[in-house]
Scaffold this motif. Structure first.
Motif, PDB file in Angstrom:
ATOM      1  N   PHE A  94     -55.998 -31.795 -10.892  1.00 48.50           N
ATOM      2  CA  PHE A  94     -54.701 -31.867 -10.208  1.00 48.50           C
ATOM      3  C   PHE A  94     -54.867 -31.320  -8.804  1.00 48.50           C
ATOM      4  O   PHE A  94     -55.543 -30.311  -8.593  1.00 48.50           O
ATOM      5  CB  PHE A  94     -53.648 -31.041 -10.940  1.00 48.50           C
ATOM      6  N   CYS A  95     -54.254 -31.990  -7.833  1.00 46.61           N
ATOM      7  CA  CYS A  95     -54.258 -31.514  -6.444  1.00 46.61           C
ATOM      8  C   CYS A  95     -52.834 -31.487  -5.914  1.00 46.61           C
ATOM      9  O   CYS A  95     -52.065 -32.434  -6.115  1.00 46.61           O
ATOM     10  CB  CYS A  95     -55.081 -32.440  -5.542  1.00 46.61           C
ATOM     11  N   LEU A  96     -52.484 -30.392  -5.263  1.00 44.81           N
ATOM     12  CA  LEU A  96     -51.268 -30.328  -4.470  1.00 44.81           C
ATOM     13  C   LEU A  96     -51.685 -30.417  -3.011  1.00 44.81           C
ATOM     14  O   LEU A  96     -52.512 -29.628  -2.556  1.00 44.81           O
ATOM     15  CB  LEU A  96     -50.511 -29.030  -4.734  1.00 44.81           C
ATOM     16  N   LYS A  97     -51.115 -31.373  -2.309  1.00 48.96           N
ATOM     17  CA  LYS A  97     -51.432 -31.556  -0.894  1.00 48.96           C
ATOM     18  C   LYS A  97     -50.191 -31.348  -0.042  1.00 48.96           C
ATOM     19  O   LYS A  97     -49.090 -31.740  -0.441  1.00 48.96           O
ATOM     20  CB  LYS A  97     -51.987 -32.966  -0.637  1.00 48.96           C
ATOM     21  N   GLU A  98     -50.378 -30.727   1.099  1.00 44.08           N
ATOM     22  CA  GLU A  98     -49.352 -30.703   2.128  1.00 44.08           C
ATOM     23  C   GLU A  98     -49.758 -31.754   3.138  1.00 44.08           C
ATOM     24  O   GLU A  98     -50.750 -31.591   3.851  1.00 44.08           O
ATOM     25  CB  GLU A  98     -49.244 -29.314   2.753  1.00 44.08           C
ATOM     26  N   ASP A  99     -49.029 -32.866   3.155  1.00 42.47           N
ATOM     27  CA  ASP A  99     -49.472 -34.097   3.815  1.00 42.47           C
ATOM     28  C   ASP A  99     -50.806 -34.504   3.183  1.00 42.47           C
ATOM     29  O   ASP A  99     -50.843 -34.732   1.986  1.00 42.47           O
ATOM     30  CB  ASP A  99     -49.544 -33.915   5.333  1.00 42.47           C
ATOM     31  N   ASN A 100     -51.900 -34.545   3.940  1.00 42.83           N
ATOM     32  CA  ASN A 100     -53.182 -34.949   3.354  1.00 42.83           C
ATOM     33  C   ASN A 100     -54.125 -33.767   3.124  1.00 42.83           C
ATOM     34  O   ASN A 100     -55.297 -33.960   2.796  1.00 42.83           O
ATOM     35  CB  ASN A 100     -53.876 -35.973   4.263  1.00 42.83           C
ATOM     36  N   HIS A 101     -53.605 -32.562   3.283  1.00 42.07           N
ATOM     37  CA  HIS A 101     -54.439 -31.363   3.194  1.00 42.07           C
ATOM     38  C   HIS A 101     -54.259 -30.686   1.836  1.00 42.07           C
ATOM     39  O   HIS A 101     -53.135 -30.312   1.458  1.00 42.07           O
ATOM     40  CB  HIS A 101     -54.068 -30.399   4.320  1.00 42.07           C
ATOM     41  N   ILE A 102     -55.339 -30.504   1.088  1.00 43.52           N
ATOM     42  CA  ILE A 102     -55.280 -29.865  -0.224  1.00 43.52           C
ATOM     43  C   ILE A 102     -55.006 -28.372  -0.071  1.00 43.52           C
ATOM     44  O   ILE A 102     -55.693 -27.676   0.677  1.00 43.52           O
ATOM     45  CB  ILE A 102     -56.590 -30.067  -1.003  1.00 43.52           C
TER      46      ILE A 102
END
Length: 287
Positions: free
Chosen positions: A117-125
């Protein structure tokens, strides 16, 4: 049959009428809307379907619908608190199942099918978890807070409020842009029909250069996201927790914002000097 449907080219699955305009075709034959809407798989895989594979998939979808009837929801992982755009995972701990809510008959997966699972802010993990553990990464908001947090942010908000009250607001004054636009969720799965499930919703806005309010709302949003993300660790019982840094990232942000406000209040009351405030701020922000 009407302007939009025709029975001249019946659906090869159910025999129903098919769209006259831009129907989805398999082996050169158009599908009806109902059969097309039942398909739930990666777009690239859908493009390679044959009628034989589609019939197998539709049987799988029927079984999925039956599985929903026996799904025992033991907990819900909410990733945001929006009223109409909730992003949440429903979990059946008793049977080891879960699904990302996405309308009727959402695909159900086993817990061991979640790869990462990844949470990204825009395209930044900013958060990643898998069988190796839970890891956090710096957010663009960290640098933003270093630049605009504390006294500077309060000054922007105070100045904007005074100008609006006095009617002297400069419409041409540059507006500070929020450091992120969207939160993006990515669930990598090991499934015959899916590789990655996506979810997305807007990050808090930065209105009228009110930086303290933005930080407050961002902190709240990250707290919700971090809590749900950490609960996903239960899907990886052998995972190490050392990457979790011992506490919620949003918890740290909340504590930092509260500490900055406390020292700003002391400055405003004249209990500490500007130099003492600046020194403490630098210590808190690691400058």
């Amino acid at each position: 049959m009407g302007l939009f449907k025709s029975d001249k080219n019946p659906c090869p699955i159910c025999g129903g009428p098919t769209p006259r305009i831009f129907p989805f075709k398999i082996d050169g034959q158009p599908l009806c809307k109902d059969c097309d809407n039942t398909i739930s798989m990666e777009d690239q895989l859908k493009k390679t379907l044959t009628l034989a594979l589609l019939k197998e998939h539709l049987e799988y979808r029927k079984q999925n619908a039956e599985q929903h009837k026996t799904f025992l929801q033991t907990r819900v992982l909410n990733f945001n608190d929006a009223i109409f755009l909730k992003q949440k995972i429903c979990v059946d701990d008793e049977h080891g199942l879960w699904y990302l809510e996405s309308g009727e008959n959402s695909p159900i997966f086993r817990m061991d099918e979640l790869v990462s699972f990844c949470l990204k802010e825009d395209n930044h993990i900013v958060i990643k978890l898998d069988k190796s553990g839970y890891k956090t990464y710096p957010s663009a908001v960290d640098g933003f807070m270093n630049q605009y947090g504390g006294f500077v942010g309060g000054l922007f908000a105070f100045s904007g409020t005074i100008n609006r009250i006095s009617g002297k607001e400069d419409k041409n004054k540059p507006q500070i842009q929020a450091p992120i636009d969207n939160f993006n969720l990515e669930f990598a799965v090991n499934n015959r029909y899916w590789q990655v499930l996506h979810g997305s919703f807007s990050a808090p806005d930065l209105l009228n250069n009110d930086i303290p309010e933005f930080i407050k709302r961002y902190t709240c949003a990250r707290s919700i996201l971090d809590t749900a993300s950490q609960e996903l660790l239960s899907f990886f019982p052998q995972a190490s927790t050392q990457g979790a840094a011992g506490e919620s990232r949003a918890g740290k942000t909340t504590e930092l914002a509260e500490d900055l406000k406390k020292f700003k209040d002391l400055l405003d009351m004249g209990i500490i000097t500007q130099a003492e405030f600046d020194a403490k701020k630098g210590q808190l922000l690691g400058l």
